[in-house]
Design an enzyme around this catalytic site. Structure first.
Site, PDB file in Angstrom:
ATOM      1  N   ASP A 167       4.522   0.519   2.918  1.00 35.23           N
ATOM      2  CA  ASP A 167       3.420   1.246   2.284  1.00 35.23           C
ATOM      3  C   ASP A 167       2.251   1.471   3.235  1.00 35.23           C
ATOM      4  O   ASP A 167       1.189   1.950   2.820  1.00 35.23           O
ATOM      5  CB  ASP A 167       2.960   0.552   1.007  1.00 35.23           C
ATOM      6  CG  ASP A 167       2.254  -0.776   1.255  1.00 35.23           C
ATOM      7  OD1 ASP A 167       2.528  -1.413   2.300  1.00 35.23           O
ATOM      8  OD2 ASP A 167       1.446  -1.187   0.408  1.00 35.23           O
ATOM      9  N   ASP A 188       4.451  -0.958   7.893  1.00 35.73           N
ATOM     10  CA  ASP A 188       5.372  -1.443   6.868  1.00 35.73           C
ATOM     11  C   ASP A 188       5.579  -0.340   5.839  1.00 35.73           C
ATOM     12  O   ASP A 188       5.094   0.779   5.998  1.00 35.73           O
ATOM     13  CB  ASP A 188       4.861  -2.737   6.227  1.00 35.73           C
ATOM     14  CG  ASP A 188       3.616  -2.532   5.380  1.00 35.73           C
ATOM     15  OD1 ASP A 188       2.867  -1.573   5.644  1.00 35.73           O
ATOM     16  OD2 ASP A 188       3.377  -3.339   4.457  1.00 35.73           O
ATOM     17  N   ASP A 237       0.075  -0.336   4.803  1.00 31.04           N
ATOM     18  CA  ASP A 237      -1.213  -1.027   4.809  1.00 31.04           C
ATOM     19  C   ASP A 237      -1.265  -2.098   5.895  1.00 31.04           C
ATOM     20  O   ASP A 237      -2.279  -2.789   6.049  1.00 31.04           O
ATOM     21  CB  ASP A 237      -1.545  -1.617   3.436  1.00 31.04           C
ATOM     22  CG  ASP A 237      -0.583  -2.707   2.978  1.00 31.04           C
ATOM     23  OD1 ASP A 237       0.443  -2.934   3.649  1.00 31.04           O
ATOM     24  OD2 ASP A 237      -0.863  -3.327   1.928  1.00 31.04           O
ATOM     25  N   SER A 288       5.765  -2.804  -0.765  1.00 31.36           N
ATOM     26  CA  SER A 288       5.281  -3.084   0.588  1.00 31.36           C
ATOM     27  C   SER A 288       6.438  -3.293   1.565  1.00 31.36           C
ATOM     28  O   SER A 288       7.245  -2.406   1.779  1.00 31.36           O
ATOM     29  CB  SER A 288       4.350  -4.297   0.539  1.00 31.36           C
ATOM     30  OG  SER A 288       3.695  -4.496   1.761  1.00 31.36           O
TER      31      SER A 288
END
Length: 438
Positions: free
Chosen positions: A232, A230, A234, A95
């Site tokens: 990833d 960010d 999400d 992340s």
């Protein structure tokens, strides 16, 4: 072999804490405990990603599971594939963490993150899982990624984004393909930054955790707004045309008011976590919207949304869940909803954000410590600070579920008072939990 799940899957320093052998065993344990014999896998742009994804795939295959490779895609694309194909899935990503870290997030068939009970069963199975096995062949499924992009476009119900100038900061991460393509296909004029991943620059001075470059770029480009994802993708934060940051609290407030006005805010309720600013709560109360609070973690937000039959929730960090549209936080989806809202309103984001809520002074401190599990030892100090605030603020001290830090949050009507209280609590945390090794 033991492993503990944090707030959002497992994470650690790649090849040191999160080794290929451990990830292989994790794949075996997942195949044994999660229902479904075909797993979808995705990853972000970290240097360690291909090796760790291959280890995960080998572990799954060693237990008889078939592996489908989605390539480099956002975490919500993996969740979408899980829901669309009715199969369990996993994302190899850490992340917003630096490139040196990596992690694994699992989804059950249907696109939901694991419950606490499922994580406990997987941890138990991991202790018995072998750590080696032959490599696995993974079939590429590009079609479901195209379906994900179509789903994003369809989320704004046939409307277009023509005439909107937007800067996208992809954090050199998983959004580099889908985000620019989707926004451009809807007619937005797109300027892209943070879109040259080299395996080591993910989240490095860019993205939702470092939006300063985006703030400058929005002003320099004369854009209407900017969006920072960010690593990833999400989560997302926004920047208005004057370069001011619009965080997750403001995004949720804007979307809650918009959905309420259009009759789409189920139960006139929004779900947020304990980290959400007091100003958000006051703004929702003013508009007759109920606020339901959960512990930190977007999976807890989703659980509450599903249990209550509600439609919107999220976190200050920029995880926003539109339950009618997704099973997890989705930065690209949230960005589309925001840009669509701005375009429909005919008003700049700056004006909309200012009218949605007034942020109370809030100080956040991330204290790196040797032993975050000792955080309960500062309860007396927390109680003393709360007594001094006497109902005019909030205090939250908690161990991070993903990093070796203790997070200190203080809200007060006066910024200086909040700063002083946060400094006092941060010092107490260091005394109690020990300073992290240099």
């Amino acid at each position: 072999m033991t492993l503990r799940f944090g707030t959002d899957g497992v994470r650690g320093v790649a090849f040191e804490e999160l080794t290929p052998e451990l990830v292989h065993a994790l794949g075996r344990a997942a195949a044994r405990t999660l229902e479904g014999r075909r797993f979808a896998l995705g990853r972000d742009t970290r240097e360690s990603g291909p090796v760790l994804q291959a280890a995960l795939a080998a572990g799954l295959a060693a237990e008889g599971a078939e592996v489908v490779d989605l390539g480099v895609v956002p975490t919500p694309a993996v969740a979408f594939a899980s829901a669309a194909r009715g199969r369990p899935a996993a994302m190899v990503s850490a992340s917003h963490n630096p490139w040196t870290d990596n992690g694994v997030k699992f989804f059950t068939a249907g696109g939901r993150k694991l419950t606490d009970e499922q994580e406990e069963r997987l941890e138990a199975a991991l202790a018995e899982a072998p750590t080696t096995g032959p490599a696995a062949d993974a079939r590429l499924d590009a079609a479901v990624v195209e379906e994900y992009e179509a789903h994003l476009r369809d989320s704004i119900e046939g409307r277009r984004l023509d005439g909107v100038r937007v800067v996208l900061d992809c954090a050199h991460g998983a959004a580099v393909q889908q985000a620019p393509r989707v926004f451009a296909s809807l007619g937005a004029e797109v300027h892209v930054m943070g879109a040259a991943p080299d395996g080591r620059n993910i989240n490095d001075g860019c993205g939702s955790t470092h939006p300063e470059a985006l703030q400058r770029a929005v002003v320099a480009e004369g854009a209407d707004l900017g969006l920072a994802f960010d690593g990833d993708a999400d989560r997302v934060v926004a920047v208005d045309h004057e370069g001011r940051l619009v965080d997750g609290d403001h995004l949720i407030a804007l979307c809650a008011l918009d959905l309420r006005e259009r009759g789409k805010l189920h139960g006139d309720t929004v779900v947020v976590t304990v980290m959400t600013n007091l100003g958000f709560r006051l703004a929702m109360a003013e508009h007759g919207i109920t606020v339901h609070e959960t512990q930190v973690g977007d999976r807890y937000v989703l659980e509450a949304l599903e249990q209550g039959g509600w439609s919107l929730g999220g976190e200050q960090s920029g995880h926003v869940i539109f339950r009618d549209l997704a099973t997890t936080g989705d930065g690209i989806l949230t960005g589309l909803q925001l840009v669509d809202l701005v375009r429909r309103s005919g008003r700049p984001l700056a004006a909309l954000a200012a009218g949605a809520m007034t942020r109370m002074p809030q100080v956040l401190r991330n204290v790196r410590v040797a032993d975050r599990s000792a955080v309960d030892g500062v309860r007396d100090e927390v109680a003393a600070v709360e007594a001094e605030l006497d109902g005019s603020g909030r205090v939250l001290v908690r161990a991070s579920g993903t990093e070796p830090v203790v997070r200190v949050m203080v809200e007060a009507t006066d910024a200086a008072r909040a700063e002083a209280a946060a400094a006092r609590l941060a010092a107490a945390v260091e005394r109690t939990c020990g300073a992290a090794a240099p």
